[in-house]
Design an enzyme around this catalytic site. Sequence first.
Site, PDB file in Angstrom:
ATOM      1  N   THR A 143       3.036  15.819  82.962  1.00 40.52           N
ATOM      2  CA  THR A 143       1.624  15.412  82.990  1.00 40.52           C
ATOM      3  C   THR A 143       1.168  14.982  81.596  1.00 40.52           C
ATOM      4  OG1 THR A 143       1.187  16.920  84.813  1.00 40.52           O
ATOM      5  CG2 THR A 143      -0.722  16.206  83.525  1.00 40.52           C
ATOM      6  N   ASN A 203       7.590  11.138  94.094  1.00 39.05           N
ATOM      7  CA  ASN A 203       7.693  12.569  94.381  1.00 39.05           C
ATOM      8  C   ASN A 203       7.366  12.936  95.825  1.00 39.05           C
ATOM      9  OD1 ASN A 203       5.192  11.662  92.988  1.00 39.05           O
ATOM     10  ND2 ASN A 203       4.409  13.615  93.741  1.00 39.05           N
ATOM     11  N   HIS A 225      11.003  21.401  84.380  1.00 37.25           N
ATOM     12  CA  HIS A 225      11.018  22.338  85.520  1.00 37.25           C
ATOM     13  C   HIS A 225      11.407  21.701  86.850  1.00 37.25           C
ATOM     14  CE1 HIS A 225       7.088  21.584  87.673  1.00 37.25           C
ATOM     15  NE2 HIS A 225       6.822  20.962  86.544  1.00 37.25           N
ATOM     16  N   THR A 284       2.715  23.962  66.926  1.00 40.07           N
ATOM     17  CA  THR A 284       3.992  24.673  66.851  1.00 40.07           C
ATOM     18  C   THR A 284       4.767  24.481  68.150  1.00 40.07           C
ATOM     19  OG1 THR A 284       2.972  26.296  65.416  1.00 40.07           O
ATOM     20  CG2 THR A 284       5.037  26.938  66.479  1.00 40.07           C
ATOM     21  N   CYS A 286      -0.215  18.824  93.883  1.00 39.15           N
ATOM     22  CA  CYS A 286      -1.580  18.607  93.415  1.00 39.15           C
ATOM     23  C   CYS A 286      -2.501  18.256  94.570  1.00 39.15           C
ATOM     24  CB  CYS A 286      -1.599  17.490  92.394  1.00 39.15           C
ATOM     25  SG  CYS A 286      -0.064  17.378  91.492  1.00 39.15           S
TER      26      CYS A 286
HETATM   27  C1  LIG Z   1       5.957  16.965  88.745  1.00 38.33           C
HETATM   28  C2  LIG Z   1       5.688  15.561  88.390  1.00 38.33           C
HETATM   29  C3  LIG Z   1       4.905  15.241  87.255  1.00 38.33           C
HETATM   30  C4  LIG Z   1       4.228  16.293  86.417  1.00 38.33           C
HETATM   31  O1  LIG Z   1       5.120  17.004  85.630  1.00 38.33           O
HETATM   32  P1  LIG Z   1       4.675  18.458  85.070  1.00 38.33           P
HETATM   33  O2  LIG Z   1       5.781  18.804  84.120  1.00 38.33           O
HETATM   34  O3  LIG Z   1       4.599  19.361  86.248  1.00 38.33           O
HETATM   35  O4  LIG Z   1       3.370  18.282  84.385  1.00 38.33           O
HETATM   36  C5  LIG Z   1       4.741  13.911  86.958  1.00 38.33           C
HETATM   37  N1  LIG Z   1       5.294  12.936  87.698  1.00 38.33           N
HETATM   38  C6  LIG Z   1       6.057  13.199  88.786  1.00 38.33           C
HETATM   39  C7  LIG Z   1       6.656  12.078  89.551  1.00 38.33           C
HETATM   40  C8  LIG Z   1       6.261  14.520  89.157  1.00 38.33           C
HETATM   41  O5  LIG Z   1       6.991  14.777  90.251  1.00 38.33           O
END
Ligand SMILES: *Cc1c(COP(=O)(O)O)cnc(C)c1O
Length: 391
Positions: free
Chosen positions: A72, A151, A201, A237, A325
């Site tokens: 993000t 996603n 993650h 940091t 989300c």
């Molecule tokens: C999960 C996701 C994000 C956001 O990543 P975070 O590390 O959770 O903030 C952005 N773009 C796509 C396509 C995602 O699947």
Amino acid sequence: MKRIYLDNAATTMLSGEVLQAMMPYFTDVYGNSSSLHSYGREAVSAVDNARDIIARTINAKSNEIYFTSGGTEANNWALRGIASANVKKGNHIIVSQIEHHSIIDICKQLAKEGFEITYLPVDASGLVSISELLHEIRPTTILVSVMAVNNEVGTIQNIRAISEIVKFYNVNFHVDAVQGLGVMPLDVEALGIDLMSLSAHKIHGPKGAGALYVRNGVNINPFMIGGEQEHSKRGGTQNVPAIVGFGKACEINQRDFEFRDKKMFELSTYFISKIEYEIPDIKINGHVHQKANGIVSVSFRGVEGENLIMMLDMQGIAVSTGSACASGSLEKSHVLTAMGLTNEEIRGTVRFSFDINITRDDIDYVVRVLSELVAKLRKTSPVKAKAKKEN
Ligand SMILES: *Cc1c(COP(=O)(O)O)cnc(C)c1O
């Protein structure tokens, strides 16, 4: 009760190997990477090692990798940083209609601030219209941003074809590749990418770590000021354990790429054929071939997706509507809407996202439970009648 996690596109389990690699940085190696003493140097060397791994993974130079708190932040930074640094050149930005909320919402904000945003349409399989891109690109265009892998439905864009056009017009090209790691090769040179967002993650790394790749020479403003970290473009940091974990996750992801790819293909093929055989009146969304095998989006006509998700959860099966989300909000998926699904199909859509630890037995169980629940919901649900009126 058996628990089966099929929401790996939302987040993944931290890998044991990654945790092992991170552990010393929570305990013994706690220096601040900005300090001049040996403690600091140990932290710097760990961060730089992770930076090298990530750079190698995407064929970039180490000094082109900027660590962030995740995908993000990387997406927000890419758009805002390019927009604010290039106002003299123009105020026009092109993105696709199916981007992640961390792109769409920053675009809405930039529009309020005077930027012009074009949202490129997609076809029924979720592929961005190249002819629309050609049509929309103009002298004031300062950035084009298109995601590598969606996603919600898993469709893989023709990144190379898009970049050829964008490069021809000498415009910056950003790619949200958060779902692309481990799914497709992300060579920034071969693909002609100037900026790229990554997140740990989604590939069995820790939450809260990510990176923005910025090609040397690209004019971008800092994201956070007040420190010389990340070439003074992202002060603060560094989260050393998380960065170490991100590097390790990337290394494992590359090492196991072929094995994972093959396994995911087998799993999704098995799941799709089984579900198509067992459950009538469904639709598999996304591109048939050009897609991430780990993501299977299914529309169950005549079913309320949220109800199905809750009932599956009671049977130990974790899935989602598509984007973490969007769930919980009543807003319908902008991705499925752009792909032209009917309201009934959108409401009945559930995303299954796999990982290599899933077995055929798990899938058999999931499909058995699914077919019972779908039949039950179809008998009782008022969705069908309501949707008929609307569509
Ligand atoms: C999960 C996701 C994000 C956001 O990543 P975070 O590390 O959770 O903030 C952005 N773009 C796509 C396509 C995602 O699947």
